[in-house]
Design a protein around this motif. Structure first.
Motif, PDB file in Angstrom:
ATOM      1  N   UNK A 205      79.802  73.927 103.211  1.00 14.99           N
ATOM      2  CA  UNK A 205      80.518  75.180 103.457  1.00 14.99           C
ATOM      3  C   UNK A 205      80.427  75.558 104.938  1.00 14.99           C
ATOM      4  N   UNK A 206      79.272  75.307 105.536  1.00 15.55           N
ATOM      5  CA  UNK A 206      79.111  75.595 106.963  1.00 15.55           C
ATOM      6  C   UNK A 206      80.059  74.732 107.787  1.00 15.55           C
ATOM      7  N   UNK A 209      83.523  76.001 107.543  1.00 13.58           N
ATOM      8  CA  UNK A 209      83.716  77.228 108.321  1.00 13.58           C
ATOM      9  C   UNK A 209      83.794  76.954 109.820  1.00 13.58           C
ATOM     10  N   UNK A 210      82.981  76.048 110.329  1.00 13.25           N
ATOM     11  CA  UNK A 210      82.900  75.847 111.777  1.00 13.25           C
ATOM     12  C   UNK A 210      82.160  74.544 112.076  1.00 13.25           C
ATOM     13  N   UNK A 213      80.014  74.086 115.398  1.00  7.34           N
ATOM     14  CA  UNK A 213      78.759  74.821 115.320  1.00  7.34           C
ATOM     15  C   UNK A 213      77.730  74.055 114.466  1.00  7.34           C
TER      16      UNK A 213
ATOM     17  N   UNK B  93      80.188  81.639 117.721  1.00  7.60           N
ATOM     18  CA  UNK B  93      80.211  80.610 116.700  1.00  7.60           C
ATOM     19  C   UNK B  93      79.344  81.013 115.522  1.00  7.60           C
ATOM     20  N   UNK B  94      79.998  81.484 114.473  1.00  8.34           N
ATOM     21  CA  UNK B  94      79.272  81.765 113.242  1.00  8.34           C
ATOM     22  C   UNK B  94      80.010  81.050 112.107  1.00  8.34           C
ATOM     23  N   UNK B  95      79.411  81.046 110.934  1.00  8.16           N
ATOM     24  CA  UNK B  95      80.094  80.526 109.757  1.00  8.16           C
ATOM     25  C   UNK B  95      80.662  81.748 109.030  1.00  8.16           C
ATOM     26  N   UNK B  96      81.957  82.060 109.246  1.00  5.03           N
ATOM     27  CA  UNK B  96      82.494  83.369 108.864  1.00  5.03           C
ATOM     28  C   UNK B  96      82.390  83.707 107.377  1.00  5.03           C
TER      29      UNK B  96
END
Lengths: 330, 254
Positions: A205-206, A209-210, A213, B93-96
């Motif tokens: 999931x991380x 999302x990005x 990162x 930069x975060x995991x929204x």
């Protein structure tokens, strides 16, 4: 930890986020209701129709896991559905394998193919990833057309024996087979639930999302994506091989790109990133195909219209809408 | 407290060319262990490219990077992060879709290991919650631990990003414009956070706000057109005629 703590009090009285006990209890209730519905269903509807729904729902679950929780859009999922269908059918018919072994063998073959396709496709992102999966799936389609001695060509592999489960339960009986298919489906659903709510699922999931990162935190994201792809392919294979036993048939339709499209349709109509979405989606799409069959080509038109309505008005699909009404994750 | 000869990061002749155009050329960086080192320069000077090279998000065309005594020129970005050189991004930069607490926990999960365990319940991660909450508390976010990161205010996202980075307990932090987009009310808080974060590690930051640079950093490297223009403490650099020329030339007065 070298970070100074300002005060220790907050930690104790905070209600933790993903506080799983609550969420889990709700999911458990949802699963129990679903199991109950599956138990009653054959007394209300045709078992064969229900089995078709369940096979496509399982297929939808595999696709949904990949896109909804991993952010990976595969346009070639028919490859895994179809390969397992052929392998399962071939093993049951010509290899004389018991149905449970034929199904497992089918799912395993798809897992292996998935790890190869995944490792290749994962090198690119977004639309390019989708295009590569489509191209690889078309490759398998081409091979299937060109090797009629294995696949039966246009005729497919027909008359696949349903056999006896564990050598005991005769699956020629639709009700018995339904119970087995419902069991496989529920096991698949629990498997997906476990994956998306596991330490591994968290990282997926991380990454969804990005990704940069996640890399900057030290995760080798490519490996996670390939593993998720492989797991998804295995589930798609489980669905395909089960379908081959149920309908006693494996055909070119199973590996055709339109089957890849169908699973996208099922997932988006039902609700992307929701647990129950693919089930609702499969119910809608399979019902439409069965009940609108008389209208011939119009089936596709109606399907297209529903797809457009869902994508433009119901961003979370049908289950997404219900989630909004009830305020709980389904 | 910093020994001038104890260098944690050294680059030699670091160069990046995009189709023959050098974005960064022949950059020699020498960063002391335990210092706060700022990199400044007009827009397009190659600061962010430098960051991308140091963390291998871009492969350098030439030159070498030595971090903590090891040549990392050919490492992958995730390997560099595991060695303890961790970056932040210009856009926070975060995991929204994950909660603030889960964001920090993702970082804590790495050292815990077992992140490929798809057959285990995430209940296994529960022991990490307390450490994650403490990190959130340290940056003033404990009250929003359950909120999805995407819904946090901009300053809160930056603080969350810092908490997530600190969760890795890196040897060295690369901060790309930590003050960009931060409102005046959060300014001092973020500054204090950086100071706390730098307490026992090295920080290299790119920053446009020169007052922050002046108050925080021990040493400054000025880049212009991909080259090192000057290097030294704030007083030395600010008086350097070449630096004044570069800033006035590009319309920035600091």
């Amino acid at each position: 930890m070298t970070v100074p703590v300002l005060s220790g009090s907050v930690v104790a009285d905070l209600v933790l986020p993903d506080d799983e006990t609550v969420v889990r209890r709700r999911y458990r209730a949802t699963f129990l209701v679903l199991a109950l519905v599956l138990a009653i269903a054959p007394f209300v509807a045709y078992p064969v129709f229900l089995m078709q729904v369940l096979c496509f729902a399982l297929f939808g679950l595999s696709f949904n896991m990949l896109l909804g929780y991993g952010g990976l859009l595969s346009f070639g999922h028919a490859a895994f559905f179809g390969l397992a269908s052929y392998v399962g059918a071939y093993a049951a018919k010509y290899g004389g394998l018991a149905p449970e072994l034929a199904i497992v063998l089918g799912a395993l073959s798809s897992a292996i193919l998935g790890s190869i396709f995944g490792a290749i496709a994962i090198r690119r992102q977004g639309i390019y990833f989708a295009m590569i999966t489509l191209a690889l799936a078309q490759l398998l389609y081409f091979v299937s057309v060109q090797t009629p001695e294995l696949t039966g060509g246009e005729n497919g592999i027909q008359g696949v024996p349903r056999g006896k489960l564990f050598g005991l339960l005769d699956l020629a009986d639709d009700r018995m087979l339904y119970a087995v298919v419902a069991g496989i489906f529920l096991a698949g659903l629990l498997f997906v639930y476990r994956i998306v709510r596991s330490p591994f699922g968290q990282i997926c999931k991380a990454i969804r999302d990005n990704e940069p990162r996640a890399i900057s935190l030290g995760y080798r994201t490519r490996h996670y994506k390939v593993l998720l792809f492989t797991l998804s392919a295995a589930l798609a294979g489980l669905a395909g091989a089960t379908k081959a036993i149920v309908f006693q048939l494996a055909s070119l339709t199973d590996v055709h790109w339109s089957t890849s499209g169908e699973v996208v349709l099922i997932t988006l109509v039902g609700g992307l990133g929701t647990m129950l979405g693919p089930i609702v989606g499969a119910l809608v799409i399979v019902s439409m195909q069965n009940y609108l069959a008389n209208f011939g080509a119009w089936t596709t038109v109606v399907q297209g219209a529903i797809f457009i309505v869902c994508v433009s008005l119901l961003r979370g699909g049908i289950v997404g809408l219900v989630q909004k009404w009830t305020g709980r994750a389904l | 407290m910093t020994d001038p000869d104890d260098l944690i990061l050294v680059t030699r002749g670091l160069t990046k060319e995009f189709g023959g155009l050098a974005a960064v050329s022949d950059v020699d960086l020498r960063i002391r262990r335990g210092s706060i080192h700022a990199m400044i320069g007009p827009n397009g000077a190659g600061k962010t490219t430098c960051f991308n090279l140091l963390t291998k998000f871009l492969p350098p065309s030439r030159g070498s990077i030595v971090f903590d005594g090891k040549d990392i020129t050919h490492d992958r970005p995730d390997e560099i992060a595991r060695r303890g050189l961790v970056r932040s991004f210009q856009i926070s930069a975060v995991f929204p879709e994950l909660s603030a607490l889960t964001n920090v926990r993702i970082a804590l999960q790495r050292k815990r290991g077992g992140s490929f365990d798809f057959w285990r319940s995430e209940e296994q991660l529960r022991p990490l919650n307390e450490a994650a909450l403490q990190l959130l508390e340290a940056v003033g976010l404990a009250h929003v631990a359950t909120v999805a990161a995407g819904e946090l205010a901009y300053g809160q996202k930056r603080a969350l990003e810092l908490a997530t980075t600190l969760a890795l307990d890196p040897k060295m932090l690369l901060l790309d414009e930590p003050m960009a987009g931060i409102g005046r009310e959060d300014f001092r808080r973020i500054e204090a956070l950086i100071r706390t974060a730098a307490a026992n590690r090295t920080v290299l930051m790119v920053e446009h706000n020169l007052s922050i640079v002046a108050s925080l950093s021990d040493r400054i490297t000025v880049l212009a057109r991909g080259r090192v223009l000057a290097d030294g403490d704030y007083g030395t650099v600010a008086k350097d005629p070449a630096v004044i020329e570069a800033y006035i030339g590009s319309g920035r007065h600091g």
